[in-house]
Design an enzyme around this catalytic site. Structure first.
Site, PDB file in Angstrom:
ATOM      1  CG  ASN A 130      -2.961   6.416  13.402  1.00 42.52           C
ATOM      2  OD1 ASN A 130      -3.853   7.161  13.284  1.00 42.52           O
ATOM      3  ND2 ASN A 130      -2.006   6.563  12.903  1.00 42.52           N
ATOM      4  CD  GLU A 184      -2.901  -1.384   2.436  1.00 39.28           C
ATOM      5  OE1 GLU A 184      -3.792  -1.854   2.315  1.00 39.28           O
ATOM      6  OE2 GLU A 184      -2.545  -1.178   3.475  1.00 39.28           O
ATOM      7  CB  SER A 208      10.336   4.792  14.530  1.00 38.01           C
ATOM      8  OG  SER A 208       9.913   5.062  13.235  1.00 38.01           O
ATOM      9  CG  LEU A 209      13.637   7.541  20.511  1.00 40.13           C
ATOM     10  CD1 LEU A 209      14.851   6.705  20.372  1.00 40.13           C
ATOM     11  CD2 LEU A 209      14.230   9.099  20.832  1.00 40.13           C
ATOM     12  CG  HIS A 210       7.947   5.043  18.973  1.00 43.53           C
ATOM     13  ND1 HIS A 210       7.051   5.746  18.467  1.00 43.53           N
ATOM     14  CD2 HIS A 210       8.096   4.178  17.899  1.00 43.53           C
ATOM     15  CE1 HIS A 210       6.771   5.775  17.206  1.00 43.53           C
ATOM     16  NE2 HIS A 210       7.117   4.610  16.839  1.00 43.53           N
ATOM     17  N   GLY A 251       7.180  -1.924   5.757  1.00 42.29           N
ATOM     18  CA  GLY A 251       8.512  -2.429   5.702  1.00 42.29           C
ATOM     19  C   GLY A 251       9.602  -1.403   6.552  1.00 42.29           C
ATOM     20  CD  GLU A 252      13.977  -0.158   9.134  1.00 37.50           C
ATOM     21  OE1 GLU A 252      12.955   0.109   9.639  1.00 37.50           O
ATOM     22  OE2 GLU A 252      14.876   0.498   8.588  1.00 37.50           O
ATOM     23  CB  CYS A 279       3.603  -1.416  13.620  1.00 38.56           C
ATOM     24  SG  CYS A 279       3.391  -0.995  11.629  1.00 38.56           S
ATOM     25  CB  CYS A 327       6.826  -2.037  16.057  1.00 34.33           C
ATOM     26  SG  CYS A 327       8.386  -1.495  15.387  1.00 34.33           S
ATOM     27  CB  CYS A 340       1.417   6.482  11.118  1.00 34.23           C
ATOM     28  SG  CYS A 340       2.436   7.459  10.559  1.00 34.23           S
ATOM     29  CB  CYS A 384       7.324  -5.220   8.526  1.00 32.32           C
ATOM     30  SG  CYS A 384       8.641  -4.525   9.066  1.00 32.32           S
ATOM     31  CB  SER A 426      10.842   6.876   8.351  1.00 32.40           C
ATOM     32  OG  SER A 426      10.490   6.276   9.769  1.00 32.40           O
ATOM     33  CB  CYS A 460       3.187   7.657   2.982  1.00 37.63           C
ATOM     34  SG  CYS A 460       3.499   6.266   4.002  1.00 37.63           S
TER      35      CYS A 460
HETATM   36  N1  SAH Z   1       9.966   0.680   9.513  1.00 34.61           N
HETATM   37  C1  SAH Z   1      10.066   2.215   9.364  1.00 34.61           C
HETATM   38  C2  SAH Z   1       8.971   2.876   8.440  1.00 34.61           C
HETATM   39  C3  SAH Z   1       7.636   2.335   8.454  1.00 34.61           C
HETATM   40  S1  SAH Z   1       6.452   2.765  10.028  1.00 34.61           S
HETATM   41  C4  SAH Z   1      10.038   2.791  10.734  1.00 34.61           C
HETATM   42  O1  SAH Z   1       9.858   2.088  11.961  1.00 34.61           O
HETATM   43  O2  SAH Z   1      10.318   3.962  10.930  1.00 34.61           O
HETATM   44  C5  SAH Z   1       6.060   4.517  10.028  1.00 34.61           C
HETATM   45  C6  SAH Z   1       6.151   5.251  11.254  1.00 34.61           C
HETATM   46  O3  SAH Z   1       4.808   4.955  11.725  1.00 34.61           O
HETATM   47  C7  SAH Z   1       7.012   4.903  12.340  1.00 34.61           C
HETATM   48  O4  SAH Z   1       7.314   5.843  13.110  1.00 34.61           O
HETATM   49  C8  SAH Z   1       6.167   3.775  13.164  1.00 34.61           C
HETATM   50  O5  SAH Z   1       6.794   3.726  14.499  1.00 34.61           O
HETATM   51  C9  SAH Z   1       4.802   4.582  13.439  1.00 34.61           C
HETATM   52  N2  SAH Z   1       3.844   3.740  13.649  1.00 34.61           N
HETATM   53  C10 SAH Z   1       3.668   2.298  13.660  1.00 34.61           C
HETATM   54  N3  SAH Z   1       2.313   2.217  13.984  1.00 34.61           N
HETATM   55  C11 SAH Z   1       1.582   3.156  14.457  1.00 34.61           C
HETATM   56  C12 SAH Z   1       0.367   3.250  14.723  1.00 34.61           C
HETATM   57  N4  SAH Z   1      -0.523   2.457  15.127  1.00 34.61           N
HETATM   58  N5  SAH Z   1       0.238   4.522  15.237  1.00 34.61           N
HETATM   59  C13 SAH Z   1       0.765   5.595  15.039  1.00 34.61           C
HETATM   60  N6  SAH Z   1       2.309   5.295  14.337  1.00 34.61           N
HETATM   61  C14 SAH Z   1       2.734   4.150  13.982  1.00 34.61           C
END
Ligand code: SAH
Length: 344
Positions: free
Chosen positions: A294, A92, A218-220, A163-164, A119, A116, A337, A112, A195, A105
Site C-alpha cells: 500500500n 486507529e 514481518s520478514l520482507h 505499533g510493535e 510503513c 520500517c 496495512c 511506533c 504480528s 486489526c
Molecule cells: N509492528 C508489527 C505490527 C504492525 S505492521 C509488525 O511489524 O509486524 C503490520 C504489517 O503491515 C506488517 O507485516 C508490516 O510489515 C506491514 N506493512 C507495513 N507497511 C506496509 C505497507 N505500506 N504496505 C503493506 N504492508 C505494510
C-alpha cells in the site's frame, strides 16, 4: 488525590476493595463483569449495582474508556475507527469483513518506535504504549460493529495495527488474557495473531510463556543487507538470531509461524530473494502471506510486477511451502496495512 483507573485492578483487587468498604466480595465480580464483558462506559451504566455503591465507585475511580471518535466505511465494507484515548491521543483500528468471518486489526502503541521505511506509522514517533484495557476496548468496539453491520460476532483478531506489540509486552499479554477469558469476550486464542517485526528476545519470551495464540513475523526479506535497508532497526537483530528465536518458539509451542512479506520492485523481486526465503522457510513449519503493498510515499517503494509475485508463489509451492496472496482491504480510507497514520 487523583482517582485510580479501575480497570488497572485485577478481579481479586476489586473484590478486596469491596470487602474493605464493608461490602461483599461478590460485588467485585459484578462490577468486574460490567467493566469487561459488558464494556460499561460509566458507573451509571451498572444498573444492578445500588446507587450508593456506584457513588462510592465514582469517588474512588475512573473508567478510562476509549471513544470511537470517527468511523469510516470503505467501499469494500472495511471499517476504520479513529479511537480517542482518555488523554486525547488517537489510535486507529480496523474491521475487515470477508464472506465467512470478520477480523479486527488493533493497535498496541500510539505511533511506533521502529523505523520500517515502507510503513506510515513509523513516521509518527512513538508517544506511548496502550494499556491493556485500551487494546481490549478496540476489540470490544469492533465486535459491536461486527454484530451491527454483519450480524455476527468478531471471529479473529490480529495485532497488526499501529505499533510493535512485543515492545508493549505486558499490556498486550494482559489484553489477550481478557479477550480470551470468559469474563471478557471468551474468544479462543487460536483466533488471535500477534504480528512482530521480529524481535528475537521477545519471541523467546513468548515461547517461554507458552502462549496459545498465533505468531506472525514481518520478514520482507531473508537477505540480511536488504532487510537492514528496508527495516533499519533490524541491524541490531541479525537474521541468525531471528532464526534461532523462531526455532525456539516452534520447539516450545509446536505452532507454525506466518511470515508476512511484501514484494517490491527492485528491492526483493529477484530469484535470489525467492531462494533466500525458501531457505529461511526450511527452518521451522511456516506459511507465507504475500501482502500487497500500500503506497505511502512518493514512489520510492513500488509493488513488484505480477510476474514477480507469480515467481514467488511458484517457487514456494514447488518447495512445499504454503503461500497466500493477500489483497489489501480498505485502501480508499487509508485502512490497509501500513497506512494507519491518523490522517483524519
Ligand atoms: N509492528 C508489527 C505490527 C504492525 S505492521 C509488525 O511489524 O509486524 C503490520 C504489517 O503491515 C506488517 O507485516 C508490516 O510489515 C506491514 N506493512 C507495513 N507497511 C506496509 C505497507 N505500506 N504496505 C503493506 N504492508 C505494510
Amino acid at each position: 488525590m487523583s482517582k485510580k483507573d479501575i480497570r488497572a485492578l485485577t478481579k481479586d483487587q476489586l473484590r478486596d476493595f469491596f470487602v474493605s468498604q464493608g461490602d461483599k466480595a461478590f460485588r467485585g465480580n459484578q462490577v468486574y463483569e460490567w467493566l469487561w464483558s459488558k464494556s460499561a462506559h460509566s458507573f451509571a451504566d451498572m444498573t444492578n449495582i445500588s446507587k450508593q455503591t456506584r457513588d462510592q465507585l465514582e469517588e474512588n475511580f475512573v473508567i478510562n474508556h476509549i471513544k470511537v471518535d470517527n468511523m469510516q466505511r470503505s467501499k469494500d465494507g472495511t471499517v476504520k475507527n479513529a479511537v480517542k484515548l482518555h488523554d486525547g491521543l488517537i489510535v486507529e483500528s480496523v474491521l475487515i469483513p470477508t464472506e465467512s468471518r470478520t477480523t479486527a486489526c488493533v493497535s498496541s502503541q500510539v505511533g511506533c518506535s521502529l523505523d520500517c521505511e515502507f510503513c506510515a506509522t513509523a513516521r509518527l514517533k512513538r508517544m506511548r504504549n496502550l494499556n491493556a484495557d485500551e487494546i481490549y476496548d478496540q476489540v470490544a468496539a469492533i465486535n459491536q460493529e461486527s454484530l451491527h453491520y454483519y450480524n455476527h460476532k468478531l471471529s479473529n483478531i490480529v495485532y497488526m495495527g499501529m505499533g510493535e506489540p512485543l515492545m508493549n509486552y505486558n499490556n498486550v499479554m494482559k489484553s489477550i488474557e481478557m479477550i480470551t477469558s470468559e469474563e471478557g469476550l471468551g474468544m479462543s486464542p487460536k483466533r488471535i495473531t500477534v504480528s512482530t517485526s521480529g524481535l528475537p528476545k521477545m519471541i523467546k519470551k513468548l515461547a517461554d510463556d507458552e502462549v496459545k495464540f498465533n505468531l506472525a513475523v514481518s520478514l520482507h526479506s531473508a537477505i540480511e543487507d536488504t532487510r537492514n535497508k528496508i527495516m533499519p532497526f533490524s541491524k541490531n537483530f541479525p537474521l541468525t538470531d531471528l532464526r534461532e528465536s523462531l526455532e525456539y518458539w516452534y520447539e516450545k509451542t509446536q505452532s507454525r509461524v506466518t511470515y508476512e512479506y511484501v514484494v517490491w520492485r527492485d528491492i526483493n523481486d529477484k530469484q535470489e530473494d525467492i531462494n533466500a526465503l525458501v531457505q529461511f522457510c526450511s527452518y521451522i513449519p511456516c506459511k507465507v502471506n504475500l501482502i500487497e503493498y500500500n503506497p505511502i510515499d512518493d514512489g520510492e517503494y513500488q509493488q513488484a510486477s505480477n510476474k514477480a509475485i507469480d515467481d514467488y508463489v511458484y517457487t514456494l509451492e514447488k518447495n512445499g511451502i504454503v503461500v497466500n496472496v493477500r489483497r489489501s482491504r480498505g485502501k480508499d480510507i487509508d485502512a490497509a496495512c501500513g497506512q494507519l497514520a491518523n490522517k483524519s
